[in-house]
Design an enzyme around this catalytic site. Sequence first.
Site, PDB file in Angstrom:
ATOM      1  N   ASN A 192       0.876  -1.167   0.000  1.00 47.53           N
ATOM      2  CA  ASN A 192       0.000   0.000   0.000  1.00 47.53           C
ATOM      3  C   ASN A 192       0.916   1.220   0.000  1.00 47.53           C
ATOM      4  OD1 ASN A 192      -1.767   2.059   0.547  1.00 47.53           O
ATOM      5  ND2 ASN A 192      -2.346   1.333   2.601  1.00 47.53           N
ATOM      6  N   TRP A 193       1.082   1.799  -1.178  1.00 48.66           N
ATOM      7  CA  TRP A 193       2.044   2.907  -1.303  1.00 48.66           C
ATOM      8  C   TRP A 193       1.498   4.200  -0.709  1.00 48.66           C
ATOM      9  CZ3 TRP A 193       4.286   2.204  -7.013  1.00 48.66           C
ATOM     10  CH2 TRP A 193       4.927   0.963  -7.089  1.00 48.66           C
ATOM     11  N   LYS A 194       0.232   4.223  -0.364  1.00 48.52           N
ATOM     12  CA  LYS A 194      -0.417   5.410   0.216  1.00 48.52           C
ATOM     13  C   LYS A 194      -0.160   6.643  -0.664  1.00 48.52           C
ATOM     14  CE  LYS A 194      -0.256   3.237   4.703  1.00 48.52           C
ATOM     15  NZ  LYS A 194      -0.177   3.376   6.154  1.00 48.52           N
ATOM     16  N   HIS A 213      -9.565   1.220   4.682  1.00 47.23           N
ATOM     17  CA  HIS A 213      -8.297   1.352   5.416  1.00 47.23           C
ATOM     18  C   HIS A 213      -8.508   2.284   6.613  1.00 47.23           C
ATOM     19  CE1 HIS A 213      -4.219   2.582   6.377  1.00 47.23           C
ATOM     20  NE2 HIS A 213      -3.844   1.447   5.826  1.00 47.23           N
ATOM     21  N   GLU A 253      -6.907   4.670   7.741  1.00 46.62           N
ATOM     22  CA  GLU A 253      -6.716   6.101   7.462  1.00 46.62           C
ATOM     23  C   GLU A 253      -7.963   6.700   6.821  1.00 46.62           C
ATOM     24  OE1 GLU A 253      -2.966   5.521   5.495  1.00 46.62           O
ATOM     25  OE2 GLU A 253      -2.132   4.962   7.436  1.00 46.62           O
ATOM     26  N   GLU A 280      -5.658  -4.835  10.557  1.00 47.25           N
ATOM     27  CA  GLU A 280      -4.621  -3.830  10.782  1.00 47.25           C
ATOM     28  C   GLU A 280      -4.921  -3.089  12.079  1.00 47.25           C
ATOM     29  OE1 GLU A 280      -2.541  -2.698   6.845  1.00 47.25           O
ATOM     30  OE2 GLU A 280      -4.268  -1.401   7.086  1.00 47.25           O
ATOM     31  N   GLY A 324       2.257   2.350  10.845  1.00 47.27           N
ATOM     32  CA  GLY A 324       3.204   3.458  10.705  1.00 47.27           C
ATOM     33  C   GLY A 324       3.871   3.857  12.003  1.00 47.27           C
ATOM     34  N   SER A 338       3.225  -2.061  10.427  1.00 43.94           N
ATOM     35  CA  SER A 338       4.666  -2.108  10.676  1.00 43.94           C
ATOM     36  C   SER A 338       5.307  -3.450  10.311  1.00 43.94           C
ATOM     37  CB  SER A 338       4.978  -1.739  12.132  1.00 43.94           C
ATOM     38  OG  SER A 338       4.541  -0.408  12.402  1.00 43.94           O
ATOM     39  N   GLY A 341       2.724  -1.033   4.371  1.00 43.38           N
ATOM     40  CA  GLY A 341       2.785   0.385   4.021  1.00 43.38           C
ATOM     41  C   GLY A 341       4.226   0.815   3.796  1.00 43.38           C
ATOM     42  N   GLY A 342       4.825   1.399   4.813  1.00 45.00           N
ATOM     43  CA  GLY A 342       6.169   1.978   4.709  1.00 45.00           C
ATOM     44  C   GLY A 342       7.190   1.076   4.028  1.00 45.00           C
TER      45      GLY A 342
HETATM   46  P1  PGA Z   1       2.672   0.355   7.739  1.00 43.57           P
HETATM   47  O1  PGA Z   1       1.217   0.551   7.085  1.00 43.57           O
HETATM   48  O2  PGA Z   1       3.223  -0.924   7.160  1.00 43.57           O
HETATM   49  O3  PGA Z   1       3.452   1.571   7.301  1.00 43.57           O
HETATM   50  O4  PGA Z   1       2.492   0.275   9.210  1.00 43.57           O
HETATM   51  C1  PGA Z   1       0.369  -0.542   6.856  1.00 43.57           C
HETATM   52  C2  PGA Z   1      -0.920  -0.074   6.236  1.00 43.57           C
HETATM   53  O5  PGA Z   1      -1.412   0.990   6.624  1.00 43.57           O
HETATM   54  O6  PGA Z   1      -1.487  -0.732   5.334  1.00 43.57           O
END
Ligand code: PGA
Length: 253
Positions: free
Chosen positions: A9-11, A95, A97, A167, A173, A213, A234-235
Amino acid sequence: MRRKLIAGNWKMNMDRASAVALAGALVKRAAEVSAVDLLVCPPSTYLVPVGEALGNSGIALGAQNMYHEANGAFTGELSAAMLTDVGCKYVILGHSERRHILGETDADVNKKTKAALAAGLVPIVCVGELLAEREAGQTAAIIKRQFDGSLAGISADLIEKTVIAYEPVWAIGTGKVATPQQAEDVHADLRRLLTERYNERSAGVVRILYGGSVKASNAGDLLGQPNIDGALVGGASLKADEFLGIAAAGVWR
Ligand code: PGA
């Protein structure tokens, strides 16, 4: 046997050149991890160039969100058909967010999930509790509420085409990863909810990803759990080595 799915997930990160470069770097080494399914979800402006860079590598393309209506006066939104039209196979829905920053509700996620499935997209439906909810002992209740609300009215046939992502919001994050046991407990709960609503066979088909994470260094223990069928990253998905390291950790698990 569920094939592991490792989803990036490149956000809201990268520009066109770096998105295409990252896709190219993944394509070069995809064969090393052919025992798992790989998926990348770039920002929607880069779906087309990233899709071109992925070519026929077998790495799937996905979007990070969509709207449930087919077309019309919905300024700024994208429909499921628009996503399939540019090569998307998957779409991340609900998600945390989007739930917590942009106010998406279970009812919104439910409408989007149905529209995605109707268009032949695989929805990755996200659920997860806040830190305060975990500390108050409400994790199981929150997950059940999100499961019931986000996946209401989905038939057994269609649930088999759905991916669920657990999640925990406190792990996204933050560098604070859930322990493999904490994650497995919730995944097993989700599997039980699926079995109760559908049946053992359908429940056994659904892939449940863990997100929060995930890195190459912790992926092995997480992906080794019986009900963890992949990762939503994500990251660490923004670096080819890390993302492929996570995928490699999934190969033997
Ligand atoms: P993260 O994000 O790996 O940066 O914690 C995961 C996500 O939000 O899908």
